[in-house]
Design an enzyme around this catalytic site. Structure first.
Site, PDB file in Angstrom:
ATOM      1  N   SER A  52     -13.092   0.831   1.354  1.00 19.48           N
ATOM      2  CA  SER A  52     -12.733  -0.565   1.168  1.00 19.48           C
ATOM      3  C   SER A  52     -13.953  -1.448   1.400  1.00 19.48           C
ATOM      4  O   SER A  52     -14.565  -1.386   2.468  1.00 19.48           O
ATOM      5  CB  SER A  52     -11.627  -0.958   2.157  1.00 19.48           C
ATOM      6  OG  SER A  52     -11.390  -2.347   2.139  1.00 19.48           O
TER       7      SER A  52
ATOM      8  N   GLU B 142     -11.439  -1.439  -3.468  1.00 17.94           N
ATOM      9  CA  GLU B 142     -10.766  -0.673  -2.415  1.00 17.94           C
ATOM     10  C   GLU B 142      -9.589   0.096  -3.006  1.00 17.94           C
ATOM     11  O   GLU B 142      -9.360   0.088  -4.210  1.00 17.94           O
ATOM     12  CB  GLU B 142     -10.285  -1.606  -1.310  1.00 17.94           C
ATOM     13  CG  GLU B 142      -9.363  -2.709  -1.781  1.00 17.94           C
ATOM     14  CD  GLU B 142      -9.133  -3.754  -0.704  1.00 17.94           C
ATOM     15  OE1 GLU B 142      -9.565  -3.545   0.432  1.00 17.94           O
ATOM     16  OE2 GLU B 142      -8.522  -4.796  -1.009  1.00 17.94           O
TER      17      GLU B 142
ATOM     18  N   ASP C 104       0.832  -1.204   0.000  1.00 24.71           N
ATOM     19  CA  ASP C 104       0.000   0.000   0.000  1.00 24.71           C
ATOM     20  C   ASP C 104       0.865   1.252   0.000  1.00 24.71           C
ATOM     21  O   ASP C 104       0.762   2.102   0.896  1.00 24.71           O
ATOM     22  CB  ASP C 104      -0.928   0.034   1.208  1.00 24.71           C
ATOM     23  CG  ASP C 104      -1.851  -1.158   1.277  1.00 24.71           C
ATOM     24  OD1 ASP C 104      -2.173  -1.705   0.213  1.00 24.71           O
ATOM     25  OD2 ASP C 104      -2.267  -1.534   2.380  1.00 24.71           O
TER      26      ASP C 104
ATOM     27  N   ASP D 106      -2.925  -1.904  17.461  1.00 20.76           N
ATOM     28  CA  ASP D 106      -1.637  -2.381  17.980  1.00 20.76           C
ATOM     29  C   ASP D 106      -0.422  -1.636  17.425  1.00 20.76           C
ATOM     30  O   ASP D 106       0.707  -2.088  17.585  1.00 20.76           O
ATOM     31  CB  ASP D 106      -1.476  -3.873  17.706  1.00 20.76           C
ATOM     32  CG  ASP D 106      -1.409  -4.199  16.216  1.00 20.76           C
ATOM     33  OD1 ASP D 106      -1.498  -3.266  15.386  1.00 20.76           O
ATOM     34  OD2 ASP D 106      -1.272  -5.391  15.868  1.00 20.76           O
ATOM     35  N   GLY D 107      -0.630  -0.496  16.767  1.00 16.39           N
ATOM     36  CA  GLY D 107       0.496   0.293  16.269  1.00 16.39           C
ATOM     37  C   GLY D 107       0.859   0.054  14.829  1.00 16.39           C
ATOM     38  O   GLY D 107       1.786   0.686  14.312  1.00 16.39           O
ATOM     39  N   HIS D 108       0.137  -0.842  14.156  1.00 15.30           N
ATOM     40  CA  HIS D 108       0.426  -1.145  12.757  1.00 15.30           C
ATOM     41  C   HIS D 108      -0.488  -0.295  11.875  1.00 15.30           C
ATOM     42  O   HIS D 108      -1.693  -0.542  11.777  1.00 15.30           O
ATOM     43  CB  HIS D 108       0.202  -2.625  12.489  1.00 15.30           C
ATOM     44  CG  HIS D 108       0.802  -3.103  11.205  1.00 15.30           C
ATOM     45  ND1 HIS D 108       2.156  -3.269  11.031  1.00 15.30           N
ATOM     46  CD2 HIS D 108       0.231  -3.462  10.024  1.00 15.30           C
ATOM     47  CE1 HIS D 108       2.405  -3.719   9.810  1.00 15.30           C
ATOM     48  NE2 HIS D 108       1.248  -3.831   9.188  1.00 15.30           N
TER      49      HIS D 108
ATOM     50  N   GLY E  71     -10.789  -7.574  10.293  1.00 20.54           N
ATOM     51  CA  GLY E  71     -12.172  -7.983  10.139  1.00 20.54           C
ATOM     52  C   GLY E  71     -13.210  -6.987  10.597  1.00 20.54           C
ATOM     53  O   GLY E  71     -14.368  -7.350  10.790  1.00 20.54           O
TER      54      GLY E  71
ATOM     55  N   HIS F  39      -2.843  -0.560  -5.198  1.00 13.39           N
ATOM     56  CA  HIS F  39      -2.655   0.693  -4.477  1.00 13.39           C
ATOM     57  C   HIS F  39      -1.853   1.710  -5.296  1.00 13.39           C
ATOM     58  O   HIS F  39      -0.682   1.984  -5.050  1.00 13.39           O
ATOM     59  CB  HIS F  39      -1.990   0.459  -3.129  1.00 13.39           C
ATOM     60  CG  HIS F  39      -2.523   1.380  -2.080  1.00 13.39           C
ATOM     61  ND1 HIS F  39      -3.590   1.051  -1.278  1.00 13.39           N
ATOM     62  CD2 HIS F  39      -2.166   2.638  -1.734  1.00 13.39           C
ATOM     63  CE1 HIS F  39      -3.857   2.062  -0.474  1.00 13.39           C
ATOM     64  NE2 HIS F  39      -3.010   3.035  -0.732  1.00 13.39           N
TER      65      HIS F  39
END
Length: 464
Positions: free
Chosen positions: A175, A208, A40, A94-96, A119, A269
């Site tokens: 998306s 998306e 991406d 979680d920081g991603h 999900g 992308h």
């Protein structure tokens, strides 16, 4: 990126970001070398002599290049932390960070990033800004748009930014779930300036990663169909449709990049940098010669019979006979003074004059490539267009600013003189921007005049 495959992408990218450091160059259009991992990828952006490529990864990961070919010197925007508002917007984050994109607006670079969880359509697009990418001081500005888990909402991921011929900036995103949307962005705040309008897809179709660009009279919407994040099993392919309005309807969908081409599988992308008259297109792909590792690809895009075509048949970054989009100071070769909006007034009809450069926005201009050999010049302060007064074709006609409406008196050709020096020629009158009476004074008026080859009709384009 398809939301239900994010876990696979996370695992792949976390390993790839570190394992690809120091790898040999890959087989691609430009034989990209160095750290070529990417998923991406953002639109490439340039700060001074350095290009920046942002991509999915922990902390908003990026790499740098001075030639668009060899990539290295990686870093992150947020490091191991993240803005606190995300914890409430997306529980379990979680920081991603996913699918960043970046654009220069005024004196800042604005970075848009996606936060979500596997999900779920409970997602958000945030924005941070910095005055410099080479020496950044990031300021997070909070959320731009959110989705709240609804089954038919436009999922707030995969932002892409685009500047139109009139200087207005739009963000597309979305998306699966409710499809793709677009809204105008306020260039002073980085936040929404209009409501979001649905433009394509929905009903959980595999659509998306939108990206909008304009060439001539058409807007082109690029997007992916299929599933990403499965390496060699990815079914991604890039599609394109077009419209006469940024808000659609977009019709005539056709395939632009198939699922497989040589060693490239599952391209996705799109981002486009308009440089030296060329359209360079970035995507990721899964390398069939490297166990499906996700990597950056750069191809060149041309327009044939009103539709884009892609080519890998080039081996260097070169000029296509034009100029790069971006923010510029226009300095008179005769006086050394900057072209500005007189008094920083924002009214229609305000004169354009020369003045000592003071680094204010009313002395800076967005150059926007129309793809037809002409450009618009939009003032960064007023967001109004450089304009020939009353559409005159006479010598000495005043140059002013006016709300952009796309007439020939607001379209300009750039005639190369030498180096970064150009003549700026009206598409209406075929006359040149001219410092009236060879003035060297602050406030000297800018008019149009028949070309005579003098330095008062030549301008240094200084990238800001």
């Amino acid at each position: 990126m398809f939301h239900s495959m994010r876990d696979i992408a996370r695992k792949t990218l976390r390993v790839g970001i570190f394992s690809l450091i120091g790898c040999s160059s890959i087989a691609s259009a430009l034989n990209l070398g160095g750290i070529t991992n990417s998923h991406d990828p953002s639109t490439l952006v340039k700060d001074d002599d350095t290009y920046f490529h942002f991509t999915t990864g922990n902390g908003v990961w990026f790499s740098r290049s001075t030639d668009m070919v060899n990539w290295g010197n990686p870093g992150t925007v947020f490091g191991s932390g993240w803005p606190s508002w995300i914890n409430d917007a997306v529980p379990g984050f979680d920081g991603h960070f996913w699918a960043p994109d970046i654009i220069q607006m005024g004196d800042h670079y604005y970075l848009y990033y996606s936060v979500s969880t596997f999900g779920s359509s409970r997602s958000a697009i945030g924005v941070a800004r910095t005055e410099s990418l080479k020496n950044p001081n990031w300021q997070d500005l909070g959320p731009v748009v959110q989705s709240y888990g609804g089954n038919n909402e436009i999922n707030a991921i995969d932002a892409a930014l685009f500047r139109d011929h009139d200087g207005r900036v739009y963000m597309s995103y979305g998306s699966w779930f409710g499809g793709l949307g677009v809204a105008e962005i306020n260039p002073s705040t980085g936040k929404l300036a209009s409501s979001v309008q649905h433009i394509f897809g929905g009903g959980h179709q595999s659509i998306e990663a939108p990206y909008i660009t304009r060439n001539g009279d058409y807007y082109y919407l690029f997007f992916t169909r299929g599933n990403c994040c499965q390496g060699v099993n990815s079914t991604y392919q890039v599609q394109v449709a077009r419209s006469s309005s940024v808000f659609g309807p977009y019709t005539g969908e056709r395939n632009l990049m198939p699922n497989v081409s040589g060693n490239r599988k599952g391209p996705g992308h799109v981002g486009i940098i308009k440089q030296d008259g060329c359209n360079y297109t970035t995507t990721h792909y899964y390398d069939l010669n490297d166990n499906g590792a996700a990597k950056l690809d750069i191809q060149r895009m041309d327009f044939v019979n009103g539709w884009p075509t892609m080519t890998s048949n080039f081996n260097s970054i070169h000029s296509c006979g034009g100029y790069s989009e971006g923010l510029y100071q226009l300095q008179s070769r005769h006086s050394g003074k900057a072209m500005e909006i007189e008094g920083a007034v924002t009214d229609n009809g305000t004169s354009v004059v020369q003045y000592d450069f003071n680094d204010w926005l009313h002395q800076k201009w967005y150059l926007v490539d129309h793809g037809t050999g002409t450009y618009s010049l939009i003032n960064a302060w007023s967001q109004k267009s450089l304009d020939v007064w009353e559409q005159s074709s006479a010598d000495g006609a005043n140059i002013a600013q006016w709300e952009y409406w796309g007439g020939p008196g607001q379209k300009w050709r750039l005639n190369h003189v030498s180096g970064n020096i150009v003549e700026i020629e009206s598409n209406l009158s075929n006359k040149l921007l001219d410092v009236y009476g060879f003035s060297t004074e602050n406030g000297g008026n800018i008019v149009q005049w028949q070309g005579a080859g003098g330095h008062n009709q030549q301008w240094l384009m200084l990238r800001q």
